[in-house]
Design a protein around this motif. Structure first.
Motif, PDB file in Angstrom:
ATOM      1  N   VAL A  32      58.003 -30.297  -2.561  1.00 50.91           N
ATOM      2  CA  VAL A  32      58.925 -30.298  -1.429  1.00 50.91           C
ATOM      3  C   VAL A  32      58.615 -29.138  -0.487  1.00 50.91           C
ATOM      4  O   VAL A  32      58.526 -27.986  -0.914  1.00 50.91           O
ATOM      5  N   ASP A  33      58.472 -29.439   0.746  1.00 51.78           N
ATOM      6  CA  ASP A  33      58.190 -28.448   1.785  1.00 51.78           C
ATOM      7  C   ASP A  33      59.398 -27.518   1.957  1.00 51.78           C
ATOM      8  O   ASP A  33      60.486 -27.968   2.288  1.00 51.78           O
ATOM      9  N   MET A  34      59.195 -26.229   1.694  1.00 50.16           N
ATOM     10  CA  MET A  34      60.280 -25.267   1.926  1.00 50.16           C
ATOM     11  C   MET A  34      59.901 -24.305   3.048  1.00 50.16           C
ATOM     12  O   MET A  34      60.336 -23.160   3.071  1.00 50.16           O
ATOM     13  N   SER A  35      59.076 -24.765   3.972  1.00 49.29           N
ATOM     14  CA  SER A  35      58.692 -23.871   5.067  1.00 49.29           C
ATOM     15  C   SER A  35      59.845 -23.714   6.042  1.00 49.29           C
ATOM     16  O   SER A  35      60.792 -24.501   6.044  1.00 49.29           O
ATOM     17  N   THR A  91      53.621 -23.306   5.808  1.00 55.08           N
ATOM     18  CA  THR A  91      53.180 -24.492   5.074  1.00 55.08           C
ATOM     19  C   THR A  91      51.701 -24.407   4.761  1.00 55.08           C
ATOM     20  O   THR A  91      50.885 -24.914   5.515  1.00 55.08           O
ATOM     21  N   ARG A  92      51.335 -23.733   3.708  1.00 55.92           N
ATOM     22  CA  ARG A  92      49.943 -23.748   3.276  1.00 55.92           C
ATOM     23  C   ARG A  92      49.875 -24.782   2.174  1.00 55.92           C
ATOM     24  O   ARG A  92      50.348 -24.557   1.066  1.00 55.92           O
ATOM     25  N   MET A  93      49.330 -25.942   2.446  1.00 56.17           N
ATOM     26  CA  MET A  93      49.541 -27.069   1.536  1.00 56.17           C
ATOM     27  C   MET A  93      48.548 -27.168   0.395  1.00 56.17           C
ATOM     28  O   MET A  93      48.830 -27.758  -0.639  1.00 56.17           O
ATOM     29  N   GLY A  94      47.353 -26.598   0.598  1.00 53.83           N
ATOM     30  CA  GLY A  94      46.318 -26.732  -0.435  1.00 53.83           C
ATOM     31  C   GLY A  94      46.750 -26.191  -1.794  1.00 53.83           C
ATOM     32  O   GLY A  94      46.676 -26.908  -2.799  1.00 53.83           O
ATOM     33  N   PRO A  95      47.192 -24.934  -1.854  1.00 53.55           N
ATOM     34  CA  PRO A  95      47.513 -24.364  -3.171  1.00 53.55           C
ATOM     35  C   PRO A  95      48.555 -25.162  -3.966  1.00 53.55           C
ATOM     36  O   PRO A  95      48.314 -25.448  -5.142  1.00 53.55           O
ATOM     37  N   PRO A  96      49.690 -25.558  -3.360  1.00 55.68           N
ATOM     38  CA  PRO A  96      50.630 -26.323  -4.188  1.00 55.68           C
ATOM     39  C   PRO A  96      50.049 -27.644  -4.679  1.00 55.68           C
ATOM     40  O   PRO A  96      50.322 -28.054  -5.803  1.00 55.68           O
ATOM     41  N   LEU A 143      51.427 -37.770  -7.631  1.00 52.76           N
ATOM     42  CA  LEU A 143      51.902 -36.591  -6.916  1.00 52.76           C
ATOM     43  C   LEU A 143      52.498 -37.046  -5.585  1.00 52.76           C
ATOM     44  O   LEU A 143      51.805 -37.652  -4.775  1.00 52.76           O
ATOM     45  N   VAL A 144      53.771 -36.752  -5.383  1.00 49.09           N
ATOM     46  CA  VAL A 144      54.412 -37.156  -4.126  1.00 49.09           C
ATOM     47  C   VAL A 144      54.805 -35.899  -3.363  1.00 49.09           C
ATOM     48  O   VAL A 144      55.501 -35.037  -3.905  1.00 49.09           O
ATOM     49  N   SER A 145      54.325 -35.754  -2.138  1.00 46.33           N
ATOM     50  CA  SER A 145      54.707 -34.565  -1.383  1.00 46.33           C
ATOM     51  C   SER A 145      55.573 -34.944  -0.191  1.00 46.33           C
ATOM     52  O   SER A 145      55.354 -35.958   0.458  1.00 46.33           O
ATOM     53  N   LEU A 146      56.567 -34.108   0.053  1.00 52.19           N
ATOM     54  CA  LEU A 146      57.430 -34.276   1.225  1.00 52.19           C
ATOM     55  C   LEU A 146      57.192 -33.102   2.143  1.00 52.19           C
ATOM     56  O   LEU A 146      57.361 -31.963   1.717  1.00 52.19           O
ATOM     57  N   SER A 147      56.807 -33.370   3.381  1.00 47.57           N
ATOM     58  CA  SER A 147      56.666 -32.226   4.271  1.00 47.57           C
ATOM     59  C   SER A 147      57.037 -32.630   5.675  1.00 47.57           C
ATOM     60  O   SER A 147      57.271 -33.799   5.952  1.00 47.57           O
ATOM     61  N   ASP A 148      57.089 -31.657   6.556  1.00 49.31           N
ATOM     62  CA  ASP A 148      57.521 -31.991   7.901  1.00 49.31           C
ATOM     63  C   ASP A 148      56.375 -31.890   8.881  1.00 49.31           C
ATOM     64  O   ASP A 148      56.584 -31.690  10.058  1.00 49.31           O
ATOM     65  N   TYR A 186      50.730 -39.348  -2.839  1.00 52.63           N
ATOM     66  CA  TYR A 186      51.414 -40.046  -1.762  1.00 52.63           C
ATOM     67  C   TYR A 186      52.119 -38.989  -0.930  1.00 52.63           C
ATOM     68  O   TYR A 186      52.820 -38.137  -1.463  1.00 52.63           O
ATOM     69  N   CYS A 187      51.910 -39.005   0.360  1.00 52.78           N
ATOM     70  CA  CYS A 187      52.489 -37.977   1.215  1.00 52.78           C
ATOM     71  C   CYS A 187      53.515 -38.611   2.149  1.00 52.78           C
ATOM     72  O   CYS A 187      53.219 -39.581   2.830  1.00 52.78           O
ATOM     73  N   VAL A 188      54.681 -38.044   2.160  1.00 48.69           N
ATOM     74  CA  VAL A 188      55.707 -38.503   3.092  1.00 48.69           C
ATOM     75  C   VAL A 188      55.852 -37.421   4.146  1.00 48.69           C
ATOM     76  O   VAL A 188      56.102 -36.264   3.817  1.00 48.69           O
ATOM     77  N   THR A 189      55.672 -37.783   5.397  1.00 48.42           N
ATOM     78  CA  THR A 189      55.762 -36.803   6.454  1.00 48.42           C
ATOM     79  C   THR A 189      56.919 -37.150   7.358  1.00 48.42           C
ATOM     80  O   THR A 189      57.136 -38.301   7.701  1.00 48.42           O
ATOM     81  N   LEU A 190      57.657 -36.117   7.742  1.00 51.67           N
ATOM     82  CA  LEU A 190      58.827 -36.355   8.566  1.00 51.67           C
ATOM     83  C   LEU A 190      58.545 -36.176  10.041  1.00 51.67           C
ATOM     84  O   LEU A 190      59.445 -36.142  10.838  1.00 51.67           O
ATOM     85  N   ASP A 191      57.287 -36.010  10.366  1.00 55.31           N
ATOM     86  CA  ASP A 191      56.922 -35.807  11.745  1.00 55.31           C
ATOM     87  C   ASP A 191      56.728 -37.180  12.363  1.00 55.31           C
ATOM     88  O   ASP A 191      55.693 -37.770  12.210  1.00 55.31           O
ATOM     89  N   ARG A 192      57.743 -37.662  13.061  1.00 64.07           N
ATOM     90  CA  ARG A 192      57.632 -38.997  13.589  1.00 64.07           C
ATOM     91  C   ARG A 192      56.377 -39.121  14.414  1.00 64.07           C
ATOM     92  O   ARG A 192      55.678 -40.118  14.422  1.00 64.07           O
ATOM     93  N   ASN A 193      56.100 -38.056  15.123  1.00 55.87           N
ATOM     94  CA  ASN A 193      55.035 -38.147  16.089  1.00 55.87           C
ATOM     95  C   ASN A 193      53.753 -37.649  15.489  1.00 55.87           C
ATOM     96  O   ASN A 193      52.853 -37.270  16.175  1.00 55.87           O
ATOM     97  N   GLY A 194      53.729 -37.606  14.183  1.00 58.85           N
ATOM     98  CA  GLY A 194      52.559 -37.135  13.471  1.00 58.85           C
ATOM     99  C   GLY A 194      51.322 -37.647  14.177  1.00 58.85           C
ATOM    100  O   GLY A 194      51.020 -38.822  14.100  1.00 58.85           O
TER     101      GLY A 194
END
Ligand SMILES: Nc1ncnc2c1ncn2[C@@H]1O[C@H](COP(=O)(O)OP(=O)(O)OP(=O)(O)O)[C@@H](O)[C@H]1O
Ligand SMILES: [Mg+2]
Lengths: 273, 688
Positions: free
Chosen positions: B509-512, B583-588, B606-611, B645-653
């Motif tokens: 979970v993204d805690m940035s 948000t440094r995503m590699g290490p996690p 592995l499921v990641s949630l980030s923004d 599986y990555c879930v991104t909350l950036d609509r405009n990703g």
């Protein structure tokens, strides 16, 4: 009493008298023919509705071999493929499953969506797919040797997202793999026009819609519209349904149940028709 | 409006014009007289308006055209010209959707339309998510949608008026779609492919020139769009009504299929008299701000070229065993956004992210200039490049572990580069989870039911219609039945159904800091829903939060361990998840991959949630570097047998997602409110 499931078990050998329509996209005809000649099993990879089944039918016709198709599902057991004893009166009779029947007949056996089958089921194809080319029928203590004409073809959709449904390396590394995808726009339009009899222009517009929905993959849609959906839409149009309505029924609502996503596909449809 | 009676069409002229539209069959019992009577009293302008629309409607259905002419005089008394157009369009649309009857009903209901036409205002925020998806569909790359007084685009964001007043909400959405498409077309069909600043002389006339050029481009692009997307034609035509009449002579040349921005510029050069004053404002047609558009476009081109170069380099590398030197050709089809990569005459397929980059470049440049690929196959990194922040791995550290990081320029790892610290989230809010559970009780119930249905069990199913084994009990019974004269049951088989759910899952979970507010709330609710649902299954799962502050401080927050229960400890930690740094995503990803590999399961997820974009303080992690490292970490996971599986909350990703998540599956959510349900649903789909 009638026992319908018994009939369902009777394997069907399809033979093609007339040439099925198949529009080649790349070098799949040559590769498949070479694999068949060298008795190498073939794996067809590709999204749903892009012509895999049609291709196998075409190759069965072209090579002049019968075709046995099995749609795999997660209840499929090895007995469903190999065969089983049935009771007739108080006797037991043996009935070949589709795989055994295909081996005996020197047919092409097409296991559609092979990842859907349980892992212990897929194992029965292993001895058939290496140089042994045999099928052990354990229940009868029989070893069926595959004639030269027998060919195993399996298909699978790598877009599948379930972790539980990956093809094991020990299975996949037995096959010649052919990649399938939606054909380039012009070919796809030609296919849709030819399959449904609608005008080339309308077919091209259907293909355009498909392209737009494919852009939404991962952003609300799990998959974009397949060639099959375009063919469906084309059929509706040929039957007199207005293009928009045809697309909404055959494409938009077929792709997803999510209200927002249906609305988005609808927006795209209306940008074209 | 006082209009000259002089130019009014008489009965005979009207008859002739109508004949050109209808050509009635005498036997139909229809005559022109009824129509002539209706039109004769109208001023010339309205007569022309009626004849124009009769012609348009006749292409759809003669009956509609007939009725439209009959009713138009009445409609024009009640509606403005523009509203009358909307009224006619609505009727034609009604026909498209559900046939003649609907069209007729809509035409007759002038009064109802007039009521609806007044005061319907559609706010952008009601449709921005929908427009975002529409643009995604058109372009295949994300475009942000944002509000601004005048419509314009910098090629990454489409700015639209905050609200528009129209006949109906649906008509409003159609209007927005047309405006947005027109703006998207600027980037797609080359408005910025020439340096507009250079082309328009600086000086006092520049603003006027830019404003005129914007209208000329709208004219050109509307024609182009109408060709590509005929469904938008009607709405585009309405937008173009605003155009000043001075531009009438530009309509034909700029509608030519091959017309480009150079033609608009040329036309403008030939009409210097226009530059004396700017045109009247046309808020919907899109203004031009070439400097901002070019800045973003140039940055994007650089980035996408880099991605394409990397993809091609990977492709070449995979061939290297067979061939030493390779002749590389790239053919781009700008119409269809298709690319062909030929190596020594053999066609190869680009990976999806490479293809996406190529398509993005074609949209921006109209082609892929060969010099973009010159660096292919060689690593552009030289030893003199700066090594990033920090002095190297010799620095003393008390980190819990050191992890490698991928430097795409070296095409090598930086060993032990990231210092990872493991923490446990501390919290004592025991009321949070029960409150969420209560607030979403029906949803939780529904999820639990769905998840329950996925539970696999190891059991023997008896008395089946078929199966690999005979069910002896059933068989004996059946034989007995037969002997006794009763109908024997055909269900004589049994089948073992094995539990195949040997699965371990880790959630990241993204805690940035950027998750502050809504996103953090949604993440926490999503975790509650997920845990509630997962309680129905025996899957082993862990939850970790992550945040970072340069490579020397990669923090991982333990929320739930694999062998921990979803009890009060875990619940209070979920409540305590809060936004922290970067948000440094590699290490996690690498850490959880390791942990998953330590789990005794057959399948690992592995499921990641980030923004959104990987981003870290100070160093270049926020550039291509971070994207490449994240991608590499996902690639490592996949090679180790962990599916991500990555879930991104950036609509405009934007475009980078496809590249970054290439090795994983991903979905982009345009609405955080959907997150809680979506995460549980994604998990379900991934594991049925
Ligand atoms: N290359 C092609 N030539 C002719 N028809 C095609 C071709 N590709 C697709 N089609 C059309 O698309 C339809 C769907 O194709 P098909 O049933 O072969 O898909 P599939 O790949 O087997 O899908 P699934 O994975 O869902 O089984 C066919 O019935 C045919 O109308
Ligand atoms: Mg099929």
């Amino acid at each position: 009493m009638n026992r319908p499931h018994m009939h369902a078990l009777a394997p069907e050998l399809e033979t093609f008298a007339a040439e099925p329509y198949y529009q080649p996209v790349g070098r799949e005809l040559e590769l498949f023919a070479a694999a068949a000649q060298k008795k190498l099993p073939v794996l067809l990879k590709g999204p749903t509705g892009c012509g895999k089944t049609r291709f196998v039918e075409y190759m069965a016709w072209k090579l002049g071999r019968p075709l046995v198709t099995v749609a795999c599902h997660d209840d499929l057991t090895s007995a469903d493929l190999v065969g089983r004893y049935l009771l007739a009166g108080e006797e037991t009779v043996w009935l070949d499953g589709p795989l055994t029947a295909a081996v005996r007949a020197g047919a092409i056996c097409y296991l559609d969506e092979v990842v859907e089958a349980r892992k212990d089921t897929t194992v029965v194809i292993h001895p058939l797919t290496d140089t042994r080319r045999v099928l052990p029928v354990e229940k009868r203590g029989e070893l069926v040797r595959a004639p030269d004409d027998f060919l195993l073809v399996v298909s699978y959709n790598p877009g599948y997202q379930s972790v539980l449904k990956e093809l094991k390396q020990s299975t996949r590394q037995r096959f010649i793999a052919l990649d399938f995808d939606y054909p380039p726009a012009e070919l796809e339009a030609a296919i849709v026009a030819r399959e449904t009899g609608i005008a080339g222009e309308i077919a091209a517009q259907l293909v355009k819609i498909a392209g737009l929905t494919r852009n939404l993959k991962g952003q609300g849609l799990d998959e974009g519209a397949s060639t099959r959906l375009l063919v469906h839409a084309g059929h509706l149009i040929a039957a007199g349904v207005a293009p928009r309505e045809a697309c909404q029924a055959a494409i938009g609502r077929a792709l997803t149940d999510d209200g927002d996503s249906v609305a988005s596909v609808d927006d795209l449809i209306r940008a074209v028709f | 409006m006082p209009s000259s009676d002089a130019g009014r069409l008489g009965g005979e002229e009207l008859g002739a014009r109508l004949d050109g539209i209808f050509s009635f069959d005498v036997s139909s019992g229809r005559s022109y007289q009824e129509l002539i009577d209706a039109l004769a009293p109208l001023p010339r302008e309205e007569q022309e308006f009626a004849l124009h629309w009769a012609q348009v409607a006749a292409r759809t259905h003669l009956e509609i055209a007939y009725l439209a002419v009959l009713l138009l005089p009445q409609a024009l008394r009640r509606l403005s010209r523009r509203q009358a157009e909307a009224w006619l369009v609505a009727a034609l649309e009604g026909f498209d959707r559900s046939g003649l009857r609907t069209a007729v009903v809509r035409l007759r209901d002038i009064e109802g339309f007039a009521r609806g036409a007044r005061g319907e205002v559609l706010a952008l925020q009601d449709v921005d998510a929908r427009l975002g998806r529409f643009l995604q569909g058109l372009s295949g790359r994300g475009l942000r949608v944002a509000a601004a007084e005048a419509a314009w685009t910098d090629t990454e964001t489409v700015f639209l008026p905050p609200a528009i007043a129209v006949a109906s909400r649906e008509a409003g959405a159609e209007r927005y779609k047309a405006i947005a498409a027109l703006l998207w077309a600027q980037a797609r069909y080359g408005t910025f492919n020439v340096d507009l600043d250079a082309a328009l002389a600086a000086g006092p006339g520049r603003d006027a020139a830019l404003a005129w050029l914007a209208l000329l481009e709208a004219l050109r692009l509307a024609a182009r769009l109408g060709h590509e997307l005929p469904g938008l034609r009607g709405e585009l035509a309405v937008l173009l009504h605003d155009l000043p009449p001075q531009l009438d002579s530009a309509r034909v040349p700029l509608a030519a299929p091959q017309a480009g921005v150079a033609d608009s510029l040329e036309w403008l050069r030939q009409h210097p008299e226009l530059l004396a004053s700017p045109p009247h404002a046309c808020a919907w047609l899109g203004a031009l701000r070439p400097d901002e558009a070019r800045r973003l476009r140039d940055a994007r081109i650089r980035q996408q070229a880099e991605v394409l170069r990397l993809s091609v380099a990977e492709l070449l590398e995979s061939l290297r065993e067979e061939k030493a030197a390779s002749q590389l050709d790239l053919e781009a089809d700008a119409e269809r956004l298709e690319v062909k990569v030929m190596v020594d005459g053999q066609e190869l397929t680009l990976p999806p992210e490479g293809l996406a980059a190529a398509q993005s470049l074609i949209q921006d440049l109209g082609e892929i200039p060969p010099e973009l690929l010159v660096a292919a196959g060689e690593a552009p990194w030289k030893p003199a490049d700066k090594p990033g922040s920090g002095a190297g791995a010799t620095m003393e550290t008390r980190a819990d572990l050191l992890l490698d990081e991928w430097d795409y320029r070296r095409r090598a790892y930086r060993r032990g580069w990231c210092h990872v610290y493991l923490h446990t989230v501390g919290g004592d809010d025991l009321a949070y989870v029960p409150a969420v559970r209560a607030r979403h009780a029906p949803l939780v119930r529904q999820l639990r039911r769905r998840f329950e249905a996925m539970r696999g069990e190891d059991r023997t199913l008896r008395r089946q219609a078929d199966g690999p084994e005979v069910d002896m009990d059933a068989l004996v019974e059946a034989i007995a039945d037969r002997r006794g004269g009763a109908e024997p049951s055909p269900r004589l088989f049994c089948r073992r159904q094995r539990d195949e759910r040997s699965l371990a899952a880790a959630f990241l979970v993204d805690m940035s800091g950027s998750t502050e507010g809504w996103i953090n709330d949604a993440e926490r609710e999503a975790l509650v829903m997920l845990c509630e649902a997962l309680e129905m299954l025996d899957d082993r799962y862990a939850i970790w939060g992550f945040s970072g502050w340069t490579r020397t401080r990669c923090d991982l927050y333990r929320i739930k361990e694999f062998d921990e229960d979803y009890g009060v400890d875990v619940q209070s930690r979920i409540a305590a998840i809060k936004p922290r740094d970067y948000t440094r995503m590699g290490p996690p990803i690498r850490y959880l991959t390791r942990r998953l590999l330590g789990e005794p399961a057959r399948h690992r997820l592995l499921v990641s949630l980030s923004d959104g974009r990987p981003d870290d303080f100070g160093d270049d992690y926020r550039s291509q570097y971070g994207i490449e490292d994240t991608r590499q970490a996902l690639l490592e996971a996949r090679q180790a047998g962990v599916r991500s599986y990555c879930v991104t909350l950036d609509r405009n990703g934007p475009d980078y997602l496809k590249h970054m998540y290439g090795p994983a599956a991903y979905s982009v959510l345009d609405d955080v409110r959907k997150l809680p349900l979506k995460v549980a649903e994604i998990y379900r789909k991934l594991t049925i």
